[in-house]
Scaffold this motif. Structure first.
Motif, PDB file in Angstrom:
ATOM      1  N   SER A 159       0.826  -1.213   0.000  1.00  0.00           N
ATOM      2  CA  SER A 159       0.000   0.000   0.000  1.00  0.00           C
ATOM      3  C   SER A 159       0.859   1.261   0.000  1.00  0.00           C
ATOM      4  N   SER A 160       2.084   1.143   0.476  1.00  0.00           N
ATOM      5  CA  SER A 160       2.984   2.298   0.535  1.00  0.00           C
ATOM      6  C   SER A 160       3.732   2.531  -0.781  1.00  0.00           C
ATOM      7  N   GLU A 161       3.394   1.757  -1.797  1.00  0.00           N
ATOM      8  CA  GLU A 161       4.053   1.884  -3.096  1.00  0.00           C
ATOM      9  C   GLU A 161       3.102   2.501  -4.120  1.00  0.00           C
ATOM     10  N   VAL A 162       3.691   3.107  -5.143  1.00  0.00           N
ATOM     11  CA  VAL A 162       2.940   3.733  -6.222  1.00  0.00           C
ATOM     12  C   VAL A 162       3.455   3.176  -7.544  1.00  0.00           C
ATOM     13  N   VAL A 163       2.526   2.839  -8.427  1.00  0.00           N
ATOM     14  CA  VAL A 163       2.883   2.415  -9.774  1.00  0.00           C
ATOM     15  C   VAL A 163       2.707   3.625 -10.675  1.00  0.00           C
ATOM     16  N   LYS A 164       3.790   4.027 -11.323  1.00  0.00           N
ATOM     17  CA  LYS A 164       3.773   5.207 -12.189  1.00  0.00           C
ATOM     18  C   LYS A 164       3.980   4.759 -13.631  1.00  0.00           C
ATOM     19  N   VAL A 165       2.943   4.987 -14.450  1.00  0.00           N
ATOM     20  CA  VAL A 165       3.014   4.631 -15.862  1.00  0.00           C
ATOM     21  C   VAL A 165       3.399   5.873 -16.653  1.00  0.00           C
ATOM     22  N   LYS A 166       4.412   5.717 -17.483  1.00  0.00           N
ATOM     23  CA  LYS A 166       4.821   6.796 -18.386  1.00  0.00           C
ATOM     24  C   LYS A 166       4.565   6.324 -19.810  1.00  0.00           C
ATOM     25  N   LEU A 167       3.935   7.204 -20.598  1.00  0.00           N
ATOM     26  CA  LEU A 167       3.659   6.868 -21.990  1.00  0.00           C
ATOM     27  C   LEU A 167       4.243   7.924 -22.903  1.00  0.00           C
ATOM     28  N   MET A 168       4.675   7.472 -24.073  1.00  0.00           N
ATOM     29  CA  MET A 168       5.300   8.348 -25.056  1.00  0.00           C
ATOM     30  C   MET A 168       4.440   9.585 -25.323  1.00  0.00           C
ATOM     31  N   GLU A 169       3.116   9.381 -25.446  1.00  0.00           N
ATOM     32  CA  GLU A 169       2.215  10.473 -25.813  1.00  0.00           C
ATOM     33  C   GLU A 169       2.185  11.602 -24.785  1.00  0.00           C
ATOM     34  N   SER A 170       2.371  11.291 -23.516  1.00  0.00           N
ATOM     35  CA  SER A 170       2.286  12.327 -22.481  1.00  0.00           C
ATOM     36  C   SER A 170       3.610  12.568 -21.756  1.00  0.00           C
ATOM     37  N   ASP A 171       4.488  11.569 -21.750  1.00  0.00           N
ATOM     38  CA  ASP A 171       5.704  11.667 -20.943  1.00  0.00           C
ATOM     39  C   ASP A 171       6.992  11.565 -21.757  1.00  0.00           C
ATOM     40  N   ASP A 174       8.073   5.359 -22.755  1.00  0.00           N
ATOM     41  CA  ASP A 174       7.194   4.303 -22.264  1.00  0.00           C
ATOM     42  C   ASP A 174       7.915   3.542 -21.165  1.00  0.00           C
ATOM     43  N   SER A 175       7.302   3.506 -19.978  1.00  0.00           N
ATOM     44  CA  SER A 175       7.840   2.679 -18.903  1.00  0.00           C
ATOM     45  C   SER A 175       6.809   2.576 -17.791  1.00  0.00           C
ATOM     46  N   VAL A 176       6.999   1.572 -16.963  1.00  0.00           N
ATOM     47  CA  VAL A 176       6.203   1.434 -15.749  1.00  0.00           C
ATOM     48  C   VAL A 176       7.199   1.344 -14.607  1.00  0.00           C
ATOM     49  N   GLU A 177       7.038   2.264 -13.653  1.00  0.00           N
ATOM     50  CA  GLU A 177       7.964   2.353 -12.525  1.00  0.00           C
ATOM     51  C   GLU A 177       7.234   2.050 -11.225  1.00  0.00           C
ATOM     52  N   LEU A 178       7.978   1.483 -10.283  1.00  0.00           N
ATOM     53  CA  LEU A 178       7.471   1.264  -8.935  1.00  0.00           C
ATOM     54  C   LEU A 178       8.211   2.209  -7.999  1.00  0.00           C
ATOM     55  N   TRP A 179       7.436   3.005  -7.276  1.00  0.00           N
ATOM     56  CA  TRP A 179       7.993   4.003  -6.366  1.00  0.00           C
ATOM     57  C   TRP A 179       7.502   3.757  -4.944  1.00  0.00           C
ATOM     58  N   ASP A 180       8.325   4.143  -3.969  1.00  0.00           N
ATOM     59  CA  ASP A 180       7.832   4.311  -2.611  1.00  0.00           C
ATOM     60  C   ASP A 180       7.078   5.625  -2.586  1.00  0.00           C
ATOM     61  N   LEU A 181       5.928   5.644  -1.952  1.00  0.00           N
ATOM     62  CA  LEU A 181       5.107   6.849  -1.919  1.00  0.00           C
ATOM     63  C   LEU A 181       5.890   8.042  -1.392  1.00  0.00           C
ATOM     64  N   ALA A 182       6.657   7.847  -0.333  1.00  0.00           N
ATOM     65  CA  ALA A 182       7.434   8.948   0.258  1.00  0.00           C
ATOM     66  C   ALA A 182       8.457   9.500  -0.750  1.00  0.00           C
ATOM     67  N   ASP A 183       9.119   8.613  -1.481  1.00  0.00           N
ATOM     68  CA  ASP A 183      10.101   9.056  -2.462  1.00  0.00           C
ATOM     69  C   ASP A 183       9.453   9.795  -3.619  1.00  0.00           C
ATOM     70  N   LEU A 184       8.279   9.330  -4.045  1.00  0.00           N
ATOM     71  CA  LEU A 184       7.578  10.014  -5.126  1.00  0.00           C
ATOM     72  C   LEU A 184       7.166  11.404  -4.701  1.00  0.00           C
ATOM     73  N   LYS A 185       6.640  11.533  -3.496  1.00  0.00           N
ATOM     74  CA  LYS A 185       6.238  12.860  -2.983  1.00  0.00           C
ATOM     75  C   LYS A 185       7.450  13.777  -2.894  1.00  0.00           C
ATOM     76  N   ALA A 186       8.579  13.245  -2.444  1.00  0.00           N
ATOM     77  CA  ALA A 186       9.793  14.050  -2.331  1.00  0.00           C
ATOM     78  C   ALA A 186      10.285  14.486  -3.705  1.00  0.00           C
ATOM     79  N   SER A 187      10.130  13.633  -4.713  1.00  0.00           N
ATOM     80  CA  SER A 187      10.604  13.976  -6.057  1.00  0.00           C
ATOM     81  C   SER A 187       9.733  15.054  -6.714  1.00  0.00           C
ATOM     82  N   LEU A 188       8.514  15.225  -6.229  1.00  0.00           N
ATOM     83  CA  LEU A 188       7.603  16.210  -6.802  1.00  0.00           C
ATOM     84  C   LEU A 188       7.754  17.582  -6.175  1.00  0.00           C
ATOM     85  N   LYS A 189       8.530  17.673  -5.102  1.00  0.00           N
ATOM     86  CA  LYS A 189       8.710  18.974  -4.416  1.00  0.00           C
ATOM     87  C   LYS A 189       9.695  19.829  -5.132  1.00  0.00           C
TER      88      LYS A 189
END
Length: 189
Positions: A159-171, A174-189
């Protein structure tokens, strides 16, 4: 250990392409072709995935498979928790869904609440012959009795993990990444 990036790359560009190709083949097999199908992508990343699948189905079967886009914002059961002023996007289904087999397409299946909202929105547009669900990633943690018919990758997560999908059209990739929620929040700051 806290990092500044994803814990893991779950799908690379090639693996994403292969997963979508496999899903397209499974759709053809299950539906005995691509006639009378329609693909409807759920905002945001379900839309380009639906377009890619439609192109692959057309390539495999020689038929044009219509695509549409569905905004489920007003159908969400957590609308008041999402935002004070939610962003309403466009629903665009330029064909009659009645008597078609509709395949809803989304990037990640998690609790099932997005799909439940999409089903409500879709039924408001008509009565399809059937509804199927295709997702790039199924990460588990269902809160509703919903299951995908086509899955690119099953990925058990915490539950503490986030699946982040990146697609050529928007990002741009193309990739699917697994993040720790805390690390993802920190990367967005």
């Amino acid at each position: 250990m806290s990092g500044s990036g994803p814990k893991a790359i779950i799908l690379s560009e090639d693996e994403t392409r292969r997963a979508l190709t496999r899903i397209a083949h499974e759709i053809v097999e299950r539906n005995k072709g691509a006639q009378n199908l329609a693909l409807i992508g759920i905002h945001t990343r379900g839309i380009p995935l639906a377009a890619r699948l439609a192109a692959k189905l057309s390539e495999l079967e020689g038929v044009d498979v219509p695509t549409g886009m569905l905004d489920i914002t007003l159908y969400r059961d957590d609308l008041s928790e999402v935002a004070h002023q939610p962003i309403i996007r466009e629903t665009q289904v330029p064909f009659d869904i009645s008597q078609r087999r509709v395949i809803l397409v989304d990037d990640v299946l998690y609790t099932g609440r997005t799909v439940r909202a999409a089903l409500d929105a879709l039924i408001d547009l008509g009565r399809p012959a059937g509804i199927q669900l295709a997702v790039l990633v199924d990460r588990g943690h269902r809160e509703l009795p919903i299951r995908a018919d086509y899955v690119g990758k099953n990925l058990p997560t915490a539950s503490s993990e986030v699946v982040k999908v990146k697609l050529m059209e928007s990002d741009g990739t193309d990739s699917v990444e697994l993040w720790d929620l805390a690390d993802l929040k920190a990367s967005l700051k």
